[in-house]
Design an enzyme around this catalytic site. Sequence first.
Site, PDB file in Angstrom:
ATOM      1  N   CYS A   1       0.832  -1.203   0.000  1.00  0.00           N
ATOM      2  CA  CYS A   1       0.000   0.000   0.000  1.00  0.00           C
ATOM      3  C   CYS A   1       0.867   1.253   0.000  1.00  0.00           C
ATOM      4  O   CYS A   1       0.573   2.226  -0.692  1.00  0.00           O
ATOM      5  CB  CYS A   1      -0.918  -0.025   1.222  1.00  0.00           C
ATOM      6  SG  CYS A   1      -2.028   1.367   1.292  1.00  0.00           S
TER       7      CYS A   1
ATOM      8  N   CYS B   1      -4.368  -1.991   5.379  1.00  0.00           N
ATOM      9  CA  CYS B   1      -3.969  -0.608   5.191  1.00  0.00           C
ATOM     10  C   CYS B   1      -5.128   0.208   4.628  1.00  0.00           C
ATOM     11  O   CYS B   1      -5.560  -0.026   3.494  1.00  0.00           O
ATOM     12  CB  CYS B   1      -2.800  -0.597   4.213  1.00  0.00           C
ATOM     13  SG  CYS B   1      -2.415   0.997   3.573  1.00  0.00           S
TER      14      CYS B   1
END
Length: 395
Positions: free
Chosen positions: A100, A200
């Site tokens: 991420c 995330c």
Amino acid sequence: MKRVIVGLSGGVDSSVAAYLLKEQGYEVIGLFMKNWHDESVTISNECPWLEDSNDAMIVAEKLGIPFQVVDLSEQYKERIVDYMFHEYEKGRTPNPDVLCNREIKFDVFLKIALDLGADYVATGHYCRKGEEIIDKKPVYKLLAGKDGNKDQSYFLCQLSQEQLAKALFPIGELTKPEVRKIAAEQDLITADKKDSQGLCFIGKVRLPEFLQQKLQPKEGVIVQIPATSEVYNQKVPVFTCKEEELAFYAKKTKYSVNQGKVVAKHQGAHYFTKGQRKGLAVGGTKEPLFVIDTDVVENVIYTGEGKNHQGLYRNVLFVNNEEIHWIRTDLALNDGESLPVLARIRYRQKLENATLYKVKDGLYVEFENPQSAITEGQFVAWYINDELLGSGVIS
């Protein structure tokens, strides 16, 4: 006044990051990344991103900075979620947080920020950035955060020089209690907010449920391998060179069902990962069972009793050439070279002594001490002192 776009997540860390930047005289803009709204995957009845974006908006208002929400769910699905499912189906265990940061926050998000005329992007990560002029050029360094309990440099182990050049980490010099204290003094709504535990930026997702809704269940067996199994009594050959020795010790133990006893059933080997203890639901052993390997082709989970079971431990791992990443490209090794480093194979693990060996096909990492649950698909990151130099995907 330089313009900084802060990824406001609705948590205390990014809130304080925005406050500090404003205090330092930057022109600050808050952006909330909306990374998920696939209703086909019921996450829970709570709608965390709404709650989080609301908190982020209230913080921005309090700080008197512009705020907007950007929808990155399409890119997130493509680059993170699809990749994750693909990896799990192959029997590897990806790290969505590292991805991420590389793919979303410091790529898609960074591009949006630059389009908005930003000089930098900032996040609430507990890490620091250094800079040194080498051969008349600036070289950027990723340094561990001052708070040893919260150092998050590992999550940024895939960043490049170009990405670091544009990054700011305003809370890297602070500890978590100091960050909470600043938030409370500034009367920020996030001061006492619990840290999010989930994928995330998706918020309150539990990975196993998430996987179960996307990957079909498939019944298979759980096999317990005894610690005294013959499989651990391999004859050690005479090595003619260091590379042969590394290759021998990096090799995974191959298990078969007839080497142990079937102790239970499971609903899909691809839901489990090496070192996992929870979710096996097998009783009757003196010590808990741990996953020592998964075979997604045959759909078998191999387990060992106790956290010291030798099936969990290895001291050499390998990274393929295409999955080696150097933040400090000026320090990258050439074939035949080695480098003593400190390394870790997961977030929060304490740094361990290791040596990198560059060979034609990739990179061996040899640890001084055996490591528990070296897991394919996860990242190994290597440091010298508190500087993270590079990382790679464990193959």
